[in-house]
Design a protein around this motif. Structure first.
Motif, mmCIF file in Angstrom:
data_model
loop_
_atom_site.group_PDB
_atom_site.id
_atom_site.type_symbol
_atom_site.label_atom_id
_atom_site.label_comp_id
_atom_site.label_asym_id
_atom_site.label_seq_id
_atom_site.Cartn_x
_atom_site.Cartn_y
_atom_site.Cartn_z
ATOM 1 N N SER A 1 0.812 -1.224 0.000
ATOM 2 C CA SER A 1 0.000 0.000 0.000
ATOM 3 C C SER A 1 0.846 1.274 0.000
ATOM 4 N N VAL A 2 2.170 1.130 0.085
ATOM 5 C CA VAL A 2 3.052 2.299 0.141
ATOM 6 C C VAL A 2 3.365 2.764 -1.284
ATOM 7 N N PRO A 3 3.221 4.032 -1.587
ATOM 8 C CA PRO A 3 3.508 4.538 -2.944
ATOM 9 C C PRO A 3 4.944 4.257 -3.360
ATOM 10 N N ASP A 4 5.155 4.003 -4.666
ATOM 11 C CA ASP A 4 6.493 3.719 -5.172
ATOM 12 C C ASP A 4 7.469 4.850 -4.866
ATOM 13 N N ALA A 5 6.993 6.068 -4.925
ATOM 14 C CA ALA A 5 7.872 7.223 -4.703
ATOM 15 C C ALA A 5 8.502 7.169 -3.317
ATOM 16 N N ILE A 6 7.804 6.551 -2.373
ATOM 17 C CA ILE A 6 8.339 6.406 -1.019
ATOM 18 C C ILE A 6 9.081 5.087 -0.872
ATOM 19 N N LEU A 7 8.468 4.003 -1.337
ATOM 20 C CA LEU A 7 9.050 2.669 -1.164
ATOM 21 C C LEU A 7 10.408 2.550 -1.842
ATOM 22 N N LEU A 8 10.573 3.174 -3.009
ATOM 23 C CA LEU A 8 11.797 3.032 -3.795
ATOM 24 C C LEU A 8 12.661 4.289 -3.777
ATOM 25 N N LYS A 9 12.374 5.204 -2.902
ATOM 26 C CA LYS A 9 13.125 6.460 -2.844
ATOM 27 C C LYS A 9 14.591 6.187 -2.501
ATOM 28 N N PRO A 10 15.533 6.729 -3.277
ATOM 29 C CA PRO A 10 16.948 6.442 -3.044
ATOM 30 C C PRO A 10 17.560 7.199 -1.875
ATOM 31 N N GLY A 11 16.895 8.223 -1.369
ATOM 32 C CA GLY A 11 17.453 9.017 -0.279
ATOM 33 C C GLY A 11 16.614 8.933 0.971
ATOM 34 N N PRO A 12 16.978 9.708 1.995
ATOM 35 C CA PRO A 12 16.232 9.717 3.255
ATOM 36 C C PRO A 12 14.786 10.161 3.048
ATOM 37 N N LEU A 13 13.874 9.627 3.864
ATOM 38 C CA LEU A 13 12.466 10.000 3.786
ATOM 39 C C LEU A 13 12.205 11.264 4.585
ATOM 40 N N THR A 14 11.244 12.056 4.115
ATOM 41 C CA THR A 14 10.808 13.205 4.899
ATOM 42 C C THR A 14 9.959 12.729 6.069
ATOM 43 N N PHE A 15 9.609 13.660 6.945
ATOM 44 C CA PHE A 15 8.780 13.307 8.097
ATOM 45 C C PHE A 15 7.456 12.694 7.642
ATOM 46 N N ASP A 16 6.815 13.320 6.655
ATOM 47 C CA ASP A 16 5.526 12.815 6.167
ATOM 48 C C ASP A 16 5.684 11.479 5.465
ATOM 49 N N GLU A 17 6.763 11.346 4.707
ATOM 50 C CA GLU A 17 7.015 10.077 4.018
ATOM 51 C C GLU A 17 7.271 8.957 5.033
ATOM 52 N N ARG A 18 8.014 9.279 6.067
ATOM 53 C CA ARG A 18 8.256 8.289 7.117
ATOM 54 C C ARG A 18 6.958 7.872 7.792
ATOM 55 N N ALA A 19 6.076 8.825 8.049
ATOM 56 C CA ALA A 19 4.787 8.518 8.668
ATOM 57 C C ALA A 19 3.964 7.606 7.765
ATOM 58 N N GLU A 20 4.010 7.869 6.449
ATOM 59 C CA GLU A 20 3.281 7.027 5.502
ATOM 60 C C GLU A 20 3.873 5.614 5.476
ATOM 61 N N MET A 21 5.189 5.521 5.492
ATOM 62 C CA MET A 21 5.856 4.218 5.486
ATOM 63 C C MET A 21 5.486 3.411 6.733
ATOM 64 N N GLU A 22 5.433 4.079 7.864
ATOM 65 C CA GLU A 22 5.154 3.368 9.111
ATOM 66 C C GLU A 22 3.739 2.805 9.177
ATOM 67 N N LEU A 23 2.873 3.294 8.313
ATOM 68 C CA LEU A 23 1.505 2.761 8.288
ATOM 69 C C LEU A 23 1.459 1.316 7.778
ATOM 70 N N HIS A 24 2.565 0.850 7.166
ATOM 71 C CA HIS A 24 2.529 -0.493 6.582
ATOM 72 C C HIS A 24 2.311 -1.575 7.639
ATOM 73 N N ALA A 25 2.731 -1.332 8.884
ATOM 74 C CA ALA A 25 2.548 -2.343 9.930
ATOM 75 C C ALA A 25 1.063 -2.559 10.220
ATOM 76 N N GLU A 26 0.330 -1.478 10.429
ATOM 77 C CA GLU A 26 -1.107 -1.594 10.698
ATOM 78 C C GLU A 26 -1.858 -2.084 9.476
ATOM 79 N N ARG A 27 -1.448 -1.623 8.292
ATOM 80 C CA ARG A 27 -2.118 -2.075 7.072
ATOM 81 C C ARG A 27 -1.879 -3.564 6.823
ATOM 82 N N GLY A 28 -0.688 -4.017 7.153
ATOM 83 C CA GLY A 28 -0.421 -5.455 7.036
ATOM 84 C C GLY A 28 -1.326 -6.262 7.942
ATOM 85 N N ARG A 29 -1.510 -5.780 9.169
ATOM 86 C CA ARG A 29 -2.418 -6.474 10.087
ATOM 87 C C ARG A 29 -3.821 -6.530 9.507
#
Length: 348
Positions: free
Chosen positions: A211-239
């Motif tokens: 469910s994580v957008p490619d722009a975040i999942l495959l980003k070659p550099g550090p994530l922004t605060f908002d991008e990190r928050a979106e990435m962290e949602l994968h745990a709850e979404r997986g559940r």
């Protein structure tokens, strides 16, 4: 099926054989030497429906024969009839304690012999049929369980194929993590069945990343605060993807997906659980997941050496990770280093 007859008097054997002749599953096999009869039991235990033994015989009496015969595998429940005199009650008690099933009095009557032998053989036949049915049911349950397990593995494969469409590294990563999970689980003393179940379930720990957008999942550099928050949602979404299944393995996978980013010190996500409030499965996968991420090259980082990664785990034991999981994993990695890549030990 045979009826074993044992008496040192040939005439008695002939009379007994004649008395039971024609009964179902009672082909007479007569012996005058107890040791010969015992050898026959050892060679044909599964083919004997009943044994009839006299007591008073040279070398080995009837009770000694019964005791020896009862020790033969497959002969534990075969009916054994001892032929005794009516006044030998102490002998009968000893015979029962040794494994005798019933008695015939001397001199015996042919009609009584036929009735008793017929009943005992019928009971033994029913026991065997029940045993065969129990074995059949066990085979059916085993086959049904294997089918369920195959379907569960199919579910895992399909989910992982879906994830691989997003990130080609996912398939390799989950296979390695499954191997590391097995090492930790074994080191903690889990049963082989639990190790296998946990290893397989762990392959779905990051399924929420679909469910994580490619722009975040495959980003070659550090994530922004908002991008990190979106990435962290994968745990709850997986559940959420995995919850509600009737499969115990998928239920375990849902728990892993939800808890493998929790930290021992309570600073993880999504729930901020700490210590042993974090399910053991989540604590195990956390160590395996981070270790593999560290030693793998990613778009945003170079791979660490195994020694560097293990040192990091040890430094974070009691902070990020369950100290016990780190200890058994480091011990297992050091032990298996000479044997090749332990991550090859996957749930498959």
């Amino acid at each position: 099926m045979f009826a074993l007859i044992l008496d040192d008097a040939v005439l008695n054997n002939m009379l007994m054989a004649e008395a039971i002749r024609g009964l179902p599953d009672c082909e007479p096999r007569a012996f005058v030497e107890p040791r010969d009869a015992l050898a026959f039991v050892q060679d044909h235990a599964a083919d004997i429906s009943i044994a009839i033994s006299d007591y008073d015989m040279p070398g080995m009496n009837g009770i000694a024969f019964i005791r020896a015969a009862r020790c033969v595998p497959g002969f534990e429940h075969v009916p054994i009839v001892m032929v005794t005199s009516m006044d030998q009650r102490p002998l009968r008690r000893e015979a029962l304690e040794s494994g005798a099933t019933d008695f015939l009095a001397k001199p015996f009557e042919a009609f009584e012999v036929r009735a008793r032998v017929s009943n005992l053989v019928a009971l033994n036949r029913a026991r065997l049929e029940q045993s065969d049915r129990a074995a059949w049911l066990a085979r059916e349950v085993s086959a049904a369980t294997a089918t369920i397990q195959a379907r569960e593995r199919e579910i895992v494969t399909l989910l992982m194929k879906a994830a691989e469409h997003r990130d080609t590294e996912t398939g390799n990563h989950v296979a390695r993590v499954a191997g590391y999970v097995a090492l930790i689980a074994e080191g903690l003393g889990l049963s082989s069945a639990d190790v296998s179940q946990l290893s397989l379930a762990s392959t779905m720990h990051d399924v929420g990343k679909i469910s994580v957008p490619d722009a975040i999942l495959l980003k070659p550099g550090p994530l922004t605060f908002d991008e990190r928050a979106e990435m962290e949602l994968h745990a709850e979404r997986g559940r959420r993807i995995l919850e509600g299944s009737s499969s115990l393995m998928v239920q375990l996978a849902a728990e892993i997906a939800a808890t493998h980013h929790e930290r021992w010190d309570g600073k993880g996500y999504p729930l901020g659980l700490s210590g042993e409030d974090i399910p053991l499965c989540g604590r195990i996968v956390a160590v395996a997941d981070v270790f593999d991420a560290l030693i793998s090259e990613r778009p945003y980082k170079k791979a660490w050496t195994q020694a560097e990664a293990l040192s990091h785990l040890q430094a974070q034991a009691g902070h990020h990770f369950d100290p016990r999981c780190v200890t058994v994993f480091c011990r297992a990695m050091n032990k298996t280093k000479a044997d090749g890549d332990p991550a090859a030990r996957s749930a498959a």
